[in-house]
Design a protein around this motif. Sequence first.
Motif, PDB file in Angstrom:
ATOM      1  N   UNK A 224       1.564 -50.764 -14.873  1.00  0.00           N
ATOM      2  CA  UNK A 224       1.246 -51.256 -14.180  1.00  0.00           C
ATOM      3  C   UNK A 224      -0.683 -50.330 -14.514  1.00  0.00           C
ATOM      4  N   UNK A 225      -0.624 -49.283 -14.273  1.00  0.00           N
ATOM      5  CA  UNK A 225      -2.304 -48.516 -13.412  1.00  0.00           C
ATOM      6  C   UNK A 225      -2.882 -48.326 -15.688  1.00  0.00           C
ATOM      7  N   UNK A 226      -1.790 -48.999 -16.558  1.00  0.00           N
ATOM      8  CA  UNK A 226      -2.704 -48.342 -17.218  1.00  0.00           C
ATOM      9  C   UNK A 226      -2.159 -49.414 -18.955  1.00  0.00           C
ATOM     10  N   UNK A 227      -1.613 -50.240 -18.571  1.00  0.00           N
ATOM     11  CA  UNK A 227      -1.489 -51.317 -19.365  1.00  0.00           C
ATOM     12  C   UNK A 227      -0.455 -52.507 -18.618  1.00  0.00           C
ATOM     13  N   UNK A 228      -1.129 -53.676 -18.407  1.00  0.00           N
ATOM     14  CA  UNK A 228      -0.348 -54.906 -18.123  1.00  0.00           C
ATOM     15  C   UNK A 228      -0.207 -55.934 -19.033  1.00  0.00           C
ATOM     16  N   UNK A 229      -0.075 -55.441 -20.433  1.00  0.00           N
ATOM     17  CA  UNK A 229       0.531 -56.860 -21.577  1.00  0.00           C
ATOM     18  C   UNK A 229       2.246 -57.144 -21.238  1.00  0.00           C
ATOM     19  N   UNK A 230       2.261 -57.784 -21.155  1.00  0.00           N
ATOM     20  CA  UNK A 230       3.659 -58.646 -20.820  1.00  0.00           C
ATOM     21  C   UNK A 230       4.932 -58.086 -21.404  1.00  0.00           C
TER      22      UNK A 230
ATOM     23  N   UNK B 281       6.980 -57.079 -36.691  1.00  0.00           N
ATOM     24  CA  UNK B 281       6.607 -55.354 -35.983  1.00  0.00           C
ATOM     25  C   UNK B 281       4.998 -55.389 -34.522  1.00  0.00           C
ATOM     26  N   UNK B 282       4.651 -56.804 -35.085  1.00  0.00           N
ATOM     27  CA  UNK B 282       3.110 -57.026 -34.243  1.00  0.00           C
ATOM     28  C   UNK B 282       2.700 -56.720 -32.628  1.00  0.00           C
ATOM     29  N   UNK B 283       3.720 -57.071 -32.158  1.00  0.00           N
ATOM     30  CA  UNK B 283       4.270 -57.400 -31.077  1.00  0.00           C
ATOM     31  C   UNK B 283       4.223 -55.761 -30.042  1.00  0.00           C
ATOM     32  N   UNK B 284       5.103 -54.939 -30.871  1.00  0.00           N
ATOM     33  CA  UNK B 284       5.171 -53.419 -30.741  1.00  0.00           C
ATOM     34  C   UNK B 284       3.592 -53.172 -30.363  1.00  0.00           C
ATOM     35  N   UNK B 285       3.182 -53.124 -32.004  1.00  0.00           N
ATOM     36  CA  UNK B 285       1.695 -52.566 -31.820  1.00  0.00           C
ATOM     37  C   UNK B 285       1.058 -53.098 -31.510  1.00  0.00           C
ATOM     38  N   UNK B 286       0.512 -54.122 -31.214  1.00  0.00           N
ATOM     39  CA  UNK B 286      -0.287 -54.995 -29.669  1.00  0.00           C
ATOM     40  C   UNK B 286       0.487 -53.821 -28.467  1.00  0.00           C
ATOM     41  N   UNK B 287       1.514 -53.996 -27.692  1.00  0.00           N
ATOM     42  CA  UNK B 287       1.858 -53.617 -26.699  1.00  0.00           C
ATOM     43  C   UNK B 287       1.146 -51.767 -26.583  1.00  0.00           C
ATOM     44  N   UNK B 288       1.068 -51.176 -27.988  1.00  0.00           N
ATOM     45  CA  UNK B 288       0.697 -49.932 -27.992  1.00  0.00           C
ATOM     46  C   UNK B 288      -0.714 -49.964 -27.775  1.00  0.00           C
TER      47      UNK B 288
ATOM     48  N   UNK C   4      -3.906 -47.506 -22.342  1.00  0.00           N
ATOM     49  CA  UNK C   4      -5.453 -47.178 -21.506  1.00  0.00           C
ATOM     50  C   UNK C   4      -5.088 -45.041 -21.826  1.00  0.00           C
ATOM     51  N   UNK C   5      -5.071 -44.677 -22.666  1.00  0.00           N
ATOM     52  CA  UNK C   5      -4.592 -43.521 -23.214  1.00  0.00           C
ATOM     53  C   UNK C   5      -4.736 -42.322 -21.614  1.00  0.00           C
ATOM     54  N   UNK C   6      -5.779 -41.886 -21.502  1.00  0.00           N
ATOM     55  CA  UNK C   6      -6.304 -41.164 -20.301  1.00  0.00           C
ATOM     56  C   UNK C   6      -5.649 -41.951 -19.283  1.00  0.00           C
TER      57      UNK C   6
END
Length: 180
Positions: free
Chosen positions: A41-47, A107-114, A118-120
Amino acid sequence: PLPPEQAAESRPARTEAPPAAPTEPLPALDASDALIRQLVAQFSSHPQLVSWLATPDLVRTFVAIVDKVAIGASPAKNAAFAKPKQPFQVSGSGATMQISQASYDRYNTLASVIDSVNIDGAAKAYARIKPLCEQAYRDLGYPDGDFDKKMSLALARLLDTPVPEGPVELRATSVAYQFA
């Protein structure tokens, strides 16, 4: 130039790096899902990612997926949560059969999640859970293995995956398709 004794005196004294802030001890591997959800949750909030994290055994699943990718095997069984809902589609027929654009789009959803990661933040989270990953890797059957090396192999394989230029032609077999 100053003599060595005076040069040493003119340099600022070296100081030790401040000690790292203490971190909470890691939970047991079998009880780590809540921590993983908190860290992600600290590096992505994608639903969609939040939805995928509702599955159990997150560290073991992650390690198994990395292992499969690194050895060139399909991680589909371990990553069933990310399987596209739409079926594979082709366009054309006979000798002009190709992968349909709709098959790529699924695969657009998977790409959107990736893309939302946030890489760091992900790197910091991985550093935090690395001991859990190492344990899950040993449990997978690599008692002397190095999960960092496996992770590097998996990332290299993903980066080396060719990106097709233009249509990808197919041949129909009895129940599936092959690249032409």
